[in-house]
Design a protein around this motif. Structure first.
Motif, mmCIF file in Angstrom:
data_model
loop_
_atom_site.group_PDB
_atom_site.id
_atom_site.type_symbol
_atom_site.label_atom_id
_atom_site.label_comp_id
_atom_site.label_asym_id
_atom_site.label_seq_id
_atom_site.Cartn_x
_atom_site.Cartn_y
_atom_site.Cartn_z
ATOM 1 N N GLY A 117 0.814 -1.203 0.000
ATOM 2 C CA GLY A 117 0.000 0.000 0.000
ATOM 3 C C GLY A 117 0.851 1.258 0.000
ATOM 4 O O GLY A 117 2.010 1.251 0.431
ATOM 5 N N PHE A 118 0.285 2.355 -0.505
ATOM 6 C CA PHE A 118 0.992 3.630 -0.498
ATOM 7 C C PHE A 118 1.036 4.195 0.924
ATOM 8 O O PHE A 118 0.065 4.122 1.661
ATOM 9 N N ASN A 119 2.163 4.759 1.269
ATOM 10 C CA ASN A 119 2.352 5.430 2.541
ATOM 11 C C ASN A 119 2.077 6.916 2.332
ATOM 12 O O ASN A 119 2.737 7.564 1.508
ATOM 13 N N ASN A 120 1.109 7.473 3.049
ATOM 14 C CA ASN A 120 0.700 8.864 2.831
ATOM 15 C C ASN A 120 1.839 9.861 3.014
ATOM 16 O O ASN A 120 1.921 10.859 2.289
ATOM 17 N N TRP A 121 2.714 9.586 3.964
ATOM 18 C CA TRP A 121 3.849 10.482 4.194
ATOM 19 C C TRP A 121 4.840 10.398 3.032
ATOM 20 O O TRP A 121 5.293 11.419 2.504
ATOM 21 N N GLU A 122 5.153 9.173 2.591
ATOM 22 C CA GLU A 122 6.091 8.994 1.491
ATOM 23 C C GLU A 122 5.550 9.598 0.196
ATOM 24 O O GLU A 122 6.299 10.225 -0.570
ATOM 25 N N ARG A 141 2.734 17.359 7.735
ATOM 26 C CA ARG A 141 3.797 17.130 8.721
ATOM 27 C C ARG A 141 3.554 15.799 9.446
ATOM 28 O O ARG A 141 2.408 15.369 9.591
ATOM 29 N N LYS A 142 4.627 15.190 9.911
ATOM 30 C CA LYS A 142 4.490 14.054 10.819
ATOM 31 C C LYS A 142 3.982 14.575 12.157
ATOM 32 O O LYS A 142 4.386 15.652 12.602
ATOM 33 N N LYS A 162 -4.245 11.725 9.463
ATOM 34 C CA LYS A 162 -4.331 10.520 8.633
ATOM 35 C C LYS A 162 -3.288 9.512 9.083
ATOM 36 O O LYS A 162 -2.158 9.886 9.433
ATOM 37 N N SER A 163 -3.661 8.248 9.056
ATOM 38 C CA SER A 163 -2.665 7.212 9.306
ATOM 39 C C SER A 163 -1.718 7.148 8.119
ATOM 40 O O SER A 163 -2.042 7.607 7.024
ATOM 41 N N LYS A 212 -3.337 4.076 16.739
ATOM 42 C CA LYS A 212 -2.446 3.199 17.508
ATOM 43 C C LYS A 212 -1.002 3.333 17.035
ATOM 44 O O LYS A 212 -0.069 3.013 17.765
ATOM 45 N N LYS A 213 -0.839 3.785 15.776
ATOM 46 C CA LYS A 213 0.500 3.917 15.200
ATOM 47 C C LYS A 213 0.726 5.352 14.778
ATOM 48 O O LYS A 213 -0.084 6.238 15.050
ATOM 49 N N GLU A 214 1.832 5.591 14.070
ATOM 50 C CA GLU A 214 2.181 6.940 13.639
ATOM 51 C C GLU A 214 1.135 7.485 12.671
ATOM 52 O O GLU A 214 0.473 6.736 11.950
ATOM 53 N N PHE A 215 1.010 8.805 12.657
ATOM 54 C CA PHE A 215 0.081 9.438 11.732
ATOM 55 C C PHE A 215 0.617 10.794 11.310
ATOM 56 O O PHE A 215 1.564 11.324 11.896
ATOM 57 N N ILE A 216 0.026 11.323 10.265
ATOM 58 C CA ILE A 216 0.427 12.628 9.756
ATOM 59 C C ILE A 216 -0.702 13.626 9.981
ATOM 60 O O ILE A 216 -1.838 13.252 10.282
ATOM 61 N N MET A 217 -0.373 14.895 9.834
ATOM 62 C CA MET A 217 -1.387 15.941 9.923
ATOM 63 C C MET A 217 -1.261 16.835 8.702
ATOM 64 O O MET A 217 -0.167 17.105 8.217
#
Length: 376
Positions: A117-122, A141-142, A162-163, A212-217
């Motif tokens: 799956g695509f990583n939103n941050w990447e 931003r992270k 967003k996750s 539960k895991k890292e997310f972006i804003m």
């Protein structure tokens, strides 16, 4: 609109293995395929490919065998079968870990869409590298601490969380800072959920339980609205049987009241919405559609810089109230919900046929597909 067509493959039949969920497998065993599976099988009959479905548990790498399920036209039933590894792997479920991905690549299997799956941050970082696209990406931003979120609210009153890995709006939360310093948040968890708190501190528990895991804003964009409802677009973008990027369909989605997303929404074709709802002239629709098409193709090809060539993407984007285009999210596989809602059967059928024609195209290529290593 493109015409439904199929090219003749003079070589051997291309085998396409489709990774599905256990739930989808059980449905097939009960002879209750989903609409997308039905459409894929119908496209298979036109493309003259060999199609079967399976889950990861059914792969036997020691013998290069997959125990899958296929449609038997002579009995008109979905039946179990034993298959060799496919020429082309189509991921309709989950995400492949690196070990399985490398084993398949070593065996010469090619991937119809991204194996993970695509990583939103990447994806945001990839798009920011493109001078033509960087201004269309919201400030992202992270979020590594609540101090980061506090800083973001100094720039804007609306923030989307967003996750890293999402899909169908399941891990998207909108937070709006009210004039009286209260906060309003909304997100989907089977249905629309809304919270209002008087202090930011009181809201942190909600965020911790949701992510539960890292997310972006991301900074909220002042998106186009119709009668107070958010409007955005979902494009079905694909590579066709000639390997070329093609915008198969663009659906306009109108969200529900107070919803932070438009995934669970009404859908219209691009032409009908801008002509009948926003009253664009025929020339305005044509000009804007060409602008959107070129934008989508640039997004598609830029994402491929990090993830390798892809047979399909579901690209979410929108207009703001100043008519500027904004990229919202790229999806490595599309559930095609808006496509089914808004478009005629010919367009829907073509979207599935494009996938299998592209599978035939890459199966015939002599050189192996290349994947960028820095995002794997």
């Amino acid at each position: 609109m493109s015409t439904l067509s199929s090219t003749t493959n003079k070589n051997k039949e291309t085998t396409v293995g489709v990774l599905i969920t256990r739930r989808t497998l059980r449905r097939l065993q009960k002879q209750k395929p989903s609409l997308n599976i039905i459409k894929l099988q119908e496209a298979n009959e036109k493309a003259k490919t060999k199609l079967y479905m399976f889950t990861l548990k059914e792969i036997d790498f020691n013998r290069d065998i997959i125990y899958g399920i296929y449609f038997n036209p002579s009995t008109n039933r979905w039946e179990k079968g034993k298959f060799s590894l496919p020429d082309v792997f189509y991921r309709r479920s989950g995400s492949l870990n690196q070990t399985i991905q490398r084993k398949l690549q070593k065996k010469g299997v090619k991937f119809l869409n991204s194996p993970k799956g695509f990583n939103n941050w990447e994806v945001s970082l990839l798009l920011l590298q493109n001078k033509d696209l960087c201004s269309h990406v919201p400030l992202t931003r992270k979020c590594q601490s609540f101090k980061d979120l506090t800083k973001m609210f100094k720039r804007t009153n609306t923030v989307y969380l967003k996750s890293y890995i999402g899909g169908r709006g399941k891990k998207v939360m909108r937070i709006i800072k009210q004039p009286n310093k209260a906060y309003h948040c909304s997100y989907f968890n089977k249905h629309l959920i809304e919270h209002r708190v008087n202090t930011f501190e009181a809201f942190q528990k909600t965020i911790r339980s949701f992510y539960k895991k890292e997310f972006i804003m991301q900074e909220g964009i002042d998106l186009l609205t119709v009668d107070g409802y958010l409007v955005d677009m979902r494009a079905e973008v694909q590579r066709n049987g000639n390997g070329n990027v093609e915008v198969t369909a663009i659906a306009v989605r109108r969200g529900k009241k107070n919803s932070p997303i438009t995934t669970h929404s009404e859908s219209y074709t691009f032409d009908s919405f801008y002509k009948n709802v926003l009253k664009y002239s025929d020339q305005q629709v044509s000009t804007f559609k060409e602008e959107v098409t070129q934008f989508l193709k640039k997004v598609y090809e830029q994402v491929e810089e990090g993830y390798g060539r892809c047979g399909e993407m579901g690209i979410d984007f929108a207009l703001d109230k100043n008519n500027k285009l904004w990229l919202i999210e790229c999806n490595s596989r599309s559930a095609k919900v808006s496509l089914h809602k808004a478009f005629d059967q010919q367009t829907v059928n073509q979207s599935f046929l494009n996938l299998l024609e592209y599978a035939k195209y890459i199966a015939k290529e002599k050189s192996e597909r290349k994947y960028a290593s820095h995002y794997q």
